[in-house]
Structures are given as structure tokens and as C-alpha cells.
Design an enzyme around this catalytic site. Structure first.
Site, PDB file in Angstrom:
ATOM      1  N   ARG A  15     -10.668   0.935  -0.848  1.00 34.83           N
ATOM      2  CA  ARG A  15     -11.935   1.610   0.057  1.00 34.83           C
ATOM      3  C   ARG A  15     -12.217   2.911  -0.220  1.00 34.83           C
ATOM      4  O   ARG A  15     -13.216   3.333  -0.020  1.00 34.83           O
ATOM      5  CB  ARG A  15     -11.393   1.489   1.716  1.00 34.83           C
ATOM      6  N   GLN A  72       6.500  -3.270  -6.514  1.00 36.21           N
ATOM      7  CA  GLN A  72       5.938  -4.410  -5.794  1.00 36.21           C
ATOM      8  C   GLN A  72       4.668  -5.005  -6.773  1.00 36.21           C
ATOM      9  O   GLN A  72       3.939  -4.170  -6.927  1.00 36.21           O
ATOM     10  CB  GLN A  72       5.261  -4.190  -4.343  1.00 36.21           C
ATOM     11  N   THR A  78       2.086  -5.201   3.882  1.00 32.18           N
ATOM     12  CA  THR A  78       2.925  -4.283   4.136  1.00 32.18           C
ATOM     13  C   THR A  78       4.327  -5.016   4.369  1.00 32.18           C
ATOM     14  O   THR A  78       5.253  -4.356   4.046  1.00 32.18           O
ATOM     15  CB  THR A  78       2.435  -3.544   5.243  1.00 32.18           C
ATOM     16  N   GLU A 154      -4.094  -6.803  14.128  1.00 32.36           N
ATOM     17  CA  GLU A 154      -4.832  -5.900  13.124  1.00 32.36           C
ATOM     18  C   GLU A 154      -6.323  -5.933  13.347  1.00 32.36           C
ATOM     19  O   GLU A 154      -6.921  -6.872  14.196  1.00 32.36           O
ATOM     20  CB  GLU A 154      -4.605  -6.672  11.656  1.00 32.36           C
TER      21      GLU A 154
HETATM   22  C1  UD1 Z   1      -1.780  -0.653   8.144  1.00 26.37           C
HETATM   23  C2  UD1 Z   1      -1.313  -1.368   9.368  1.00 26.37           C
HETATM   24  C3  UD1 Z   1      -2.043  -1.108  10.492  1.00 26.37           C
HETATM   25  C4  UD1 Z   1      -1.879   0.287  11.042  1.00 26.37           C
HETATM   26  C5  UD1 Z   1      -2.476   1.216   9.954  1.00 26.37           C
HETATM   27  C6  UD1 Z   1      -1.998   2.637   9.970  1.00 26.37           C
HETATM   28  C7  UD1 Z   1      -0.536  -3.650   8.557  1.00 26.37           C
HETATM   29  C8  UD1 Z   1      -0.484  -5.101   8.299  1.00 26.37           C
HETATM   30  N1  UD1 Z   1      -1.311  -2.718   9.179  1.00 26.37           N
HETATM   31  O1  UD1 Z   1      -3.069  -1.016   8.002  1.00 26.37           O
HETATM   32  O2  UD1 Z   1      -1.637  -1.744  11.760  1.00 26.37           O
HETATM   33  O3  UD1 Z   1      -3.006   0.707  12.055  1.00 26.37           O
HETATM   34  O4  UD1 Z   1      -1.709   0.769   8.593  1.00 26.37           O
HETATM   35  O5  UD1 Z   1      -2.702   3.553   9.038  1.00 26.37           O
HETATM   36  O6  UD1 Z   1       0.817  -2.994   8.218  1.00 26.37           O
HETATM   37  N2  UD1 Z   1       0.922  -1.097   0.953  1.00 26.37           N
HETATM   38  C9  UD1 Z   1       1.617  -1.455   0.092  1.00 26.37           C
HETATM   39  N3  UD1 Z   1       1.565  -2.799  -0.621  1.00 26.37           N
HETATM   40  C10 UD1 Z   1       0.791  -3.766   0.053  1.00 26.37           C
HETATM   41  C11 UD1 Z   1      -0.069  -3.226   0.832  1.00 26.37           C
HETATM   42  C12 UD1 Z   1      -0.030  -2.050   1.514  1.00 26.37           C
HETATM   43  O7  UD1 Z   1       2.675  -0.819  -0.624  1.00 26.37           O
HETATM   44  O8  UD1 Z   1       1.004  -4.831  -0.249  1.00 26.37           O
HETATM   45  C13 UD1 Z   1       0.986   0.429   1.273  1.00 26.37           C
HETATM   46  C14 UD1 Z   1      -0.618   1.000   0.930  1.00 26.37           C
HETATM   47  O9  UD1 Z   1      -0.266   1.632  -0.280  1.00 26.37           O
HETATM   48  C15 UD1 Z   1      -0.345   1.938   2.313  1.00 26.37           C
HETATM   49  C16 UD1 Z   1       0.284   1.221   3.386  1.00 26.37           C
HETATM   50  O10 UD1 Z   1       0.901   0.325   2.783  1.00 26.37           O
HETATM   51  O11 UD1 Z   1       0.085   3.219   1.922  1.00 26.37           O
HETATM   52  C17 UD1 Z   1      -0.893   0.822   4.158  1.00 26.37           C
HETATM   53  O12 UD1 Z   1      -1.301  -0.377   3.870  1.00 26.37           O
HETATM   54  P1  UD1 Z   1      -3.198  -0.167   4.156  1.00 26.37           P
HETATM   55  O13 UD1 Z   1      -3.688  -1.377   3.338  1.00 26.37           O
HETATM   56  O14 UD1 Z   1      -3.696   1.046   4.045  1.00 26.37           O
HETATM   57  O15 UD1 Z   1      -2.973  -0.901   5.709  1.00 26.37           O
HETATM   58  P2  UD1 Z   1      -4.050  -0.640   6.718  1.00 26.37           P
HETATM   59  O16 UD1 Z   1      -5.070  -1.567   6.719  1.00 26.37           O
HETATM   60  O17 UD1 Z   1      -4.526   0.707   6.991  1.00 26.37           O
HETATM   61 CA    CA Z   2      -4.049   2.679   5.908  1.00 24.06          CA
END
Ligand code: UD1
Ligand code: CA
Length: 458
Positions: A15, A72, A78, A154
């Protein structure tokens, strides 16, 4: 109770629509993930594991030896990300703080309070929540009639009713470490995004009879997750205000905090006044009673007391006490400017030292030079330091006086107390206390103009 931390930093950040990996986007000059790490490092944790994926090499380069790294390879969500830290943490007794690399405003104080709340509640999982005016995009905290946390939904999976909830998941949690890794095994990807959600462990832990608690952050601002450039600008604004407020509380005058940009790692002494349009970057240290700006750009500099820098740029240099720089001067890296020096209008200094009380007041280029104390560099003095292939040193000893428009062709030394006549191009060393003149003597041709054809006789 031992503490561990997991920082999630593997996502690409689609995004953001950027070539740069999301967690490396800077907020007030420092990558988001570094802000998070700096706060985590204040928690007294035994071990911090950063989960990397997209931009793994760059993230590792940024954070260095501050933590360990789990790769990863595929970004499956997450929960899957936290799972990658299992080789480092699984089976250990203690609490694990999980925090996202895209929440740059989170503070150590709030994370500490979260851990204390978690321990006091004897919980297996505690979620850091916040109340958002506009909760769109965040996971929602669904509470039961008794006020306990039921689950996290979510945004994309939420129904109308759930979307109306303003209490959000900040993405920061505290877990009993062993319970966390047991619960992760049971997370599935049966949801709108087809991802393994960390948020699902809440329901799993509850179903297993574990206590789940929530701790509300003092402000939503501290917990914003940066997913796009709009949130990035918002984070920048909040961080900027936070930094300016800290300096003002410490006795720094900031004329207009809205137009003042100070890095998170700068130190500024009391009674220094910062005028608008000033950008202070990196690990800059500024002493007391200085005047900085308007429009100063200072990066990684060490500046003494009572120094003034107006409408000027200074990078990676040391600047002493009672120095005056600008307006419109440029101090380039590796310069060392001693006390009471004056660097005036349109003067560029590069990789040079200036001894106490020396002056280059107007229109000069001083590069690769060693300027002693009490030297006067006249308007337009130039060190000719480059022959197209190599750079050479110019040495100007204490008390020397360099006239206007002088070229000093390096390597060359002007001795102690020597004078160089205006307009000279100096190619040979000048002995101490000598006068060097290196220009053609002036010739006046009397009545020359009268002898030109077609000119009126006067
Ligand atoms: C996530 C939370 C959401 C929360 C929000 C807060 C989940 C499913 N959702 O959503 O409930 O309100 O954060 O900001 O957890 N990342 C990885 N590996 C992955 C996916 C993500 O390392 O496979 C890391 C990203 O780099 C990031 C963090 O995890 O730093 C959060 O991921 P992101 O995709 O931004 O989650 P949100 O949709 O914001
Ligand atoms: Ca986020």
C-alpha cells in the site's frame, strides 16, 4: 520473569506503492523499524528476534547486531511471521512482546505498562488496544458482555456491527512465550485475505482456557500503523510534535514547531533558539545559547555553545563555541571549525579545519585546507585543491592574511603571519611573515583611448 521480543518486519508494504521496503521508510529521518527497535531495546529483553523477508538484507544492515534475525521467505501473514522466530524462542519460559515494524510511534513506556498489566492479570495473552476516531483498516477488539476480550476481527473480515467498534488492535501484544508458540500451530488461513493471522491466537488461547487481557494505550496517536503514505505523513507530524515538545520541555525555544524538523536522536542545549525552516538531522548535538535558523539544514554535526547558524547547510562536521555561520554558507563533511570562527556569505568549506578566531567572511571555497588560528581569508579566497585527478592540501598558518580574490594552488603552504596580495595566484610556498604578490604589475597607458580611431578627442 524473562522477557523476549519479536519485531515483525517482513512485509513489502504494497500500500506504500514504493520501491523502498515499508519498515525502512523514515519518520523524522529514521527508518520506522529502527524507531521500534530503539524502544524495544529499553525493555530489558533477553533476546529480540526480527522477522525479515522483503528487503531482508537492507533491514539487517539497518539494525545490525541489535537483534537476531528470522527469515520469512514467503509472507503468509503475521502468525506465520511470528512462527519463524520459533527456533530462537520456542520452549523458553517468560513473556514475549510482539510488535510490528510499521508502528514507529510506540513507546517503551507503553510497552512496559503492557507487560506489567499482563503479569498482574496473570494472562496468557494481552493485547495493546486503542480507541480510534477512524478505525478503518485496523483489527477490531470484540468484547463480551463482561467486558473481556472475545476475539480480534480484521477489518476485511468484519461485519457491519464489528466495523462500528472503535477499539482497535494496535498490533502490539504480550504473550506467555510457550502458550504463544503452542497456539500458533493451530492458526489457519481461512479468512478474507487467505493469511495466517496472529490475531487468531487470541481465540485459540481463550478456547484452551488461557486468560486473555487487553491494555488500552493512553492515546491512539502512539499506536498508528503506517500502511500508506497518508499514515506516513501523519506519523511524521506526530513524531515531529513529540520531539519538539521534548526539546521545549528541556528549555529550548522553538519559534514555530510546525516548521521545525528535528531528528529523534538530536540533542539541543538550553536557551538555544530554533527559528522556522530548520531541519536538524541524524545524531546532531547542539550546545546552549545557540541561534539556529531560520532555514538551517544541519546533519550529524557537533556544535558548541553560543554559535549562530543562519540560512546555511552543515553536514558531518564539528563546530565550536561562539562561531558565526552564514547566511548562505555550506559546511561540508569532515570539517572542524574551532571557537570564534566566522564563515560568512557564500562560503563553502569542505574537509577543512579552521583554527580559533579565523574568518572567511565572503565568497570563498576552502577545501582540503588546514587553516590556523586568527587567519583572515579575504573575499573570494579560493583553495585550488583539485587537478582533475587528485586532491591536494593547502596549509595556512596562524595569523596569515590572504587578500581578496586569491587562488592558493595546492599543495601549498602560507607561513605564519604571511601576507598574500589581493588577486594573487600562489603556486609556491610563502615563508612566514613574507608578503607574496603573484600577479602582473599594473600598467597605465596614458591617452590610449584618444589614439583609438573614431574616438572624440577630449
Ligand atoms: C495488523 C493486524 C491488525 C492491526 C494492525 C495494527 C493482523 C492479521 N492484523 O494488520 O489487527 O490492527 O496490524 O497496525 O495481524 N508482516 C510480516 N510478515 C507477514 C505479514 C506481515 O512480517 O507475512 C509484518 C509487516 O511487515 C508489518 C506487520 O507485520 O510490519 C503488520 O503487517 P500488516 O500487513 O501491516 O498488517 P495490518 O494489515 O496493518
Ligand atoms: Ca500495518
Amino acid at each position: 520473569m524473562k522477557r523476549y521480543a519479536v519485531v515483525l518486519a517482513a512485509g513489502q508494504g504494497t500500500r506504500m506503492k514504493s520501491k523502498q521496503y515499508k519498515v525502512l521508510h523514515p519518520v523524522c529521518g529514521k527508518p520506522m523499524v529502527q524507531h521500534v527497535m530503539d524502544q524495544v531495546s529499553k525493555l530489558g529483553v533477553e533476546k529480540t528476534v526480527t522477522v525479515v523477508g522483503f528487503g531482508a538484507e537492507q533491514v539487517k544492515e539497518q539494525l545490525g547486531a541489535q537483534c537476531e534475525y528470522a527469515l520469512q521467505e514467503e509472507q503468509l501473514g503475521t502468525a506465520h511471521a511470528v512462527m519463524q522466530a520459533a527456533p530462537y524462542l520456542q520452549g523458553l519460559e517468560g513473556v514475549t512482546i510482539v510488535v510490528c515494524g510499521d508502528t514507529p510511534l510506540i513507546t517503551a513506556e507503553t510497552m512496559k505498562a503492557l507487560v506489567e498489566h499482563h503479569l498482574a492479570a496473570k494472562a496468557k495473552a494481552t493485547v495493546l488496544t486503542a480507541i480510534a476516531d477512524d478505525p478503518a483498516g485496523y483489527g477490531r477488539i470484540v468484547r463480551n458482555s463482561a467486558g473481556g476480550v472475545e476475539k480480534i476481527v480484521e477489518h476485511k473480515d468484519a461485519n457491519e456491527e464489528e466495523r462500528a467498534i472503535r477499539e482497535i488492535n494496535t498490533g502490539t501484544y504480550c504473550f506467555d512465550n510457550q502458550t504463544l508458540f503452542q497456539a500458533l500451530i493451530n492458526v489457519t488461513n481461512n479468512n478474507a485475505q487467505g493469511e495466517y493471522y496472529l490475531t487468531d491466537v487470541i481465540e485459540i488461547i481463550k478456547a484452551g482456557g488461557g486468560t486473555v487481557s487487553a491494555y488500552q494505550a493512553p492515546s491512539f496517536e502512539e499506536t498508528i500503523g503506517v500502511n500508506d503514505r497518508i499514515a506516513l505523513a501523519e506519523a511524521e507530524r506526530i513524531m515531529r510534535e513529540r520531539i519538539c515538545r521534548r526539546h521545549m520541555e528541556n528549555g529550548v525555544t522553538i519559534i514555530d514547531p510546525g516548521c521545525t524538523y528535528i531528528s529523534a536522536d538530536a540533542t539541543i542545549g538550553r536557551d538555544t533558539v530554533i527559528y522556522p525552516g530548520t531541519v536538524i538531522e541524524g545524531e546532531t548535538v547542539i550546545g546552549e545559547d545557540c541561534t539556529i535558523g531560520p532555514h538551517a539544514e544541519i546533519k550529524n554535526c557537533h556544535i558548541g555553545h553560543r554559535t549562530s547558524i543562519r540560512h546555511s547547510v552543515a553536514h558531518d562536521s564539528e563546530i565550536g563555541n561562539d562561531v558565526t555561520i552564514g547566511p548562505f554558507a555550506h559546511i561540508r563533511p569532515l570539517s572542524k571549525i574551532d571557537d570564534e570562527v566566522r564563515i560568512g556569505n557564500f562560503v563553502e568549506v569542505k574537509k577543512s579545519t579552521f583554527g580559533k578566531g579565523s574568518k572567511a567572511s565572503h565568497l570563498s571555497y576552502i577545501g582540503d585546507a588546514q587553516v590556523g588560528a586568527d587567519v583572515n581569508l579575504g573575499c573570494g579566497s579560493i583553495t585550488v585543491n583539485y587537478d582533475g585527478v587528485h586532491k591536494y592540501m593547502t596549509k595556512i598558518e596562524d595569523g596569515a592574511f590572504i587578500g581578496c580574490n586569491v587562488n592558493l594552488i595546492a599543495p601549498v603552504t602560507v607561513g605564519r603571519g604571511a601576507y598574500v596580495a589581493a588577486g594573487s595566484t600562489i603556486t609556491d610556498d610563502v615563508p612566514g611573515r613574507a608578503l607574496a604578490i603573484a600577479r602582473a604589475r599594473q600598467v597605465n597607458k596614458e591617452h590610449y583611448v584618444d589614439r583609438l580611431p573614431g574616438t572624440k578627442k577630449s
